[in-house]
Scaffold this motif. Structure first.
Motif, PDB file in Angstrom:
ATOM      1  N   SER A 183       0.815  -1.214   0.000  1.00 16.20           N
ATOM      2  CA  SER A 183       0.000   0.000   0.000  1.00 16.20           C
ATOM      3  C   SER A 183       0.853   1.272   0.000  1.00 16.20           C
ATOM      4  N   LYS A 184       2.122   1.142  -0.348  1.00 17.12           N
ATOM      5  CA  LYS A 184       3.044   2.280  -0.291  1.00 17.12           C
ATOM      6  C   LYS A 184       2.592   3.415  -1.209  1.00 17.12           C
ATOM      7  N   ASN A 185       2.961   4.639  -0.814  1.00 14.91           N
ATOM      8  CA  ASN A 185       2.666   5.821  -1.606  1.00 14.91           C
ATOM      9  C   ASN A 185       3.910   6.167  -2.430  1.00 14.91           C
ATOM     10  N   SER A 186       3.807   6.093  -3.737  1.00 12.57           N
ATOM     11  CA  SER A 186       4.969   6.288  -4.610  1.00 12.57           C
ATOM     12  C   SER A 186       5.524   7.709  -4.519  1.00 12.57           C
ATOM     13  N   ILE A 187       4.663   8.687  -4.235  1.00  8.71           N
ATOM     14  CA  ILE A 187       5.118  10.073  -4.117  1.00  8.71           C
ATOM     15  C   ILE A 187       6.017  10.218  -2.895  1.00  8.71           C
ATOM     16  N   LEU A 188       5.602   9.648  -1.777  1.00  8.65           N
ATOM     17  CA  LEU A 188       6.406   9.713  -0.555  1.00  8.65           C
ATOM     18  C   LEU A 188       7.748   9.013  -0.733  1.00  8.65           C
ATOM     19  N   ILE A 189       7.716   7.847  -1.372  1.00  8.94           N
ATOM     20  CA  ILE A 189       8.953   7.098  -1.599  1.00  8.94           C
ATOM     21  C   ILE A 189       9.924   7.905  -2.465  1.00  8.94           C
ATOM     22  N   GLU A 190       9.416   8.499  -3.520  1.00  9.87           N
ATOM     23  CA  GLU A 190      10.273   9.274  -4.425  1.00  9.87           C
ATOM     24  C   GLU A 190      10.868  10.487  -3.716  1.00  9.87           C
ATOM     25  N   LEU A 191      10.030  11.180  -2.931  1.00 12.78           N
ATOM     26  CA  LEU A 191      10.520  12.341  -2.183  1.00 12.78           C
ATOM     27  C   LEU A 191      11.565  11.920  -1.159  1.00 12.78           C
ATOM     28  N   ALA A 192      11.310  10.833  -0.452  1.00 12.19           N
ATOM     29  CA  ALA A 192      12.232  10.369   0.587  1.00 12.19           C
ATOM     30  C   ALA A 192      13.595  10.014  -0.004  1.00 12.19           C
ATOM     31  N   LYS A 193      13.605   9.313  -1.120  1.00 11.23           N
ATOM     32  CA  LYS A 193      14.867   8.926  -1.753  1.00 11.23           C
ATOM     33  C   LYS A 193      15.641  10.146  -2.241  1.00 11.23           C
ATOM     34  N   LEU A 194      14.930  11.056  -2.899  1.00 12.06           N
ATOM     35  CA  LEU A 194      15.589  12.253  -3.418  1.00 12.06           C
ATOM     36  C   LEU A 194      16.139  13.099  -2.286  1.00 12.06           C
TER      37      LEU A 194
END
Length: 212
Positions: A183-194
């Protein structure tokens, strides 16, 4: 380093804007607290201080009744941000003897959140000490019976609760954990990695400058 920030700056702003919208339009108090919890654990909450305070002010205006998971999460997030919330919210999970009811022992996600919340108890709040003892006991006894992703989170929490962890270290670990969540949020993951990579680049540049 400066070119790297310049190159990724536009994308960072776009992602921050999207996360701000997610927070502003969260459908209920539980979704708001869940999102804030993810933002904190992924290491990006520092970008959204005012937005988080505004969201939690709105949460306080609503009368909410939830299960063990959501109630514990709500309690922890509000306490972490110095918003008032009474331990009375846990009364519905306790019997006449003041103990937490045995029917909760199978709710691993709820117990994990209760354990984390128990570390936000204040002096004299005996119910939070009882919560810590009860949740820790049943989490430990169930480690071999739950999925690997949840088991890893339980082990990490029992070793060092979130309230005591270094945010950047937790972010690096939790990014890997959260990526495995269906159920992960792809926007949060992308922001966190960047964000993690940009902050790491700054630290590396600072070390180089100190070494010269």
């Amino acid at each position: 380093m400066f070119l790297k920030y310049e190159f990724h700056g536009t994308k960072l702003k776009e992602l921050k804007k999207e996360v701000t919208s997610l927070l502003a339009f969260a459908p209920d108090p539980w979704a708001t607290c869940k999102l804030i919890d993810l933002m904190q654990r992924l290491g990006v909450a520092y970008h959204f201080g005012e937005e988080i305070d505004e969201a939690l002010n709105n949460v306080l205006k609503e009368t909410v009744i939830g299960d063990l998971y959501t109630t514990s999460l709500l309690f922890r997030i509000l306490r972490e941000h110095a918003f008032p919330i009474s331990t009375d919210v846990f009364n519905k999970f306790r019997g006449r003897d003041g103990k937490f009811v045995d029917s909760l022992r199978g709710d691993m996600a709820g117990l994990l959140n209760l354990y984390e919340a128990s570390h936000l108890g204040m002096h004299g709040e005996d119910v939070m000490e009882e919560a810590k003892k009860f949740s820790a006991e049943h989490l430990k006894s169930s480690l071999g019976k739950i999925g690997s992703n949840l088991a890893f989170q339980v082990q990490q929490s029992l070793q060092v609760p979130l309230h005591w962890k270094m945010p950047r270290i937790e972010a690096r670990t939790f990014i890997d954990v959260y990526q495995k969540d269906d159920s992960k949020n792809s926007i949060l993951i992308e922001l966190a990695k960047l964000d993690f990579n940009l902050v790491q680049a700054v630290h590396q540049q600072e070390l180089k400058e100190l070494a010269t």
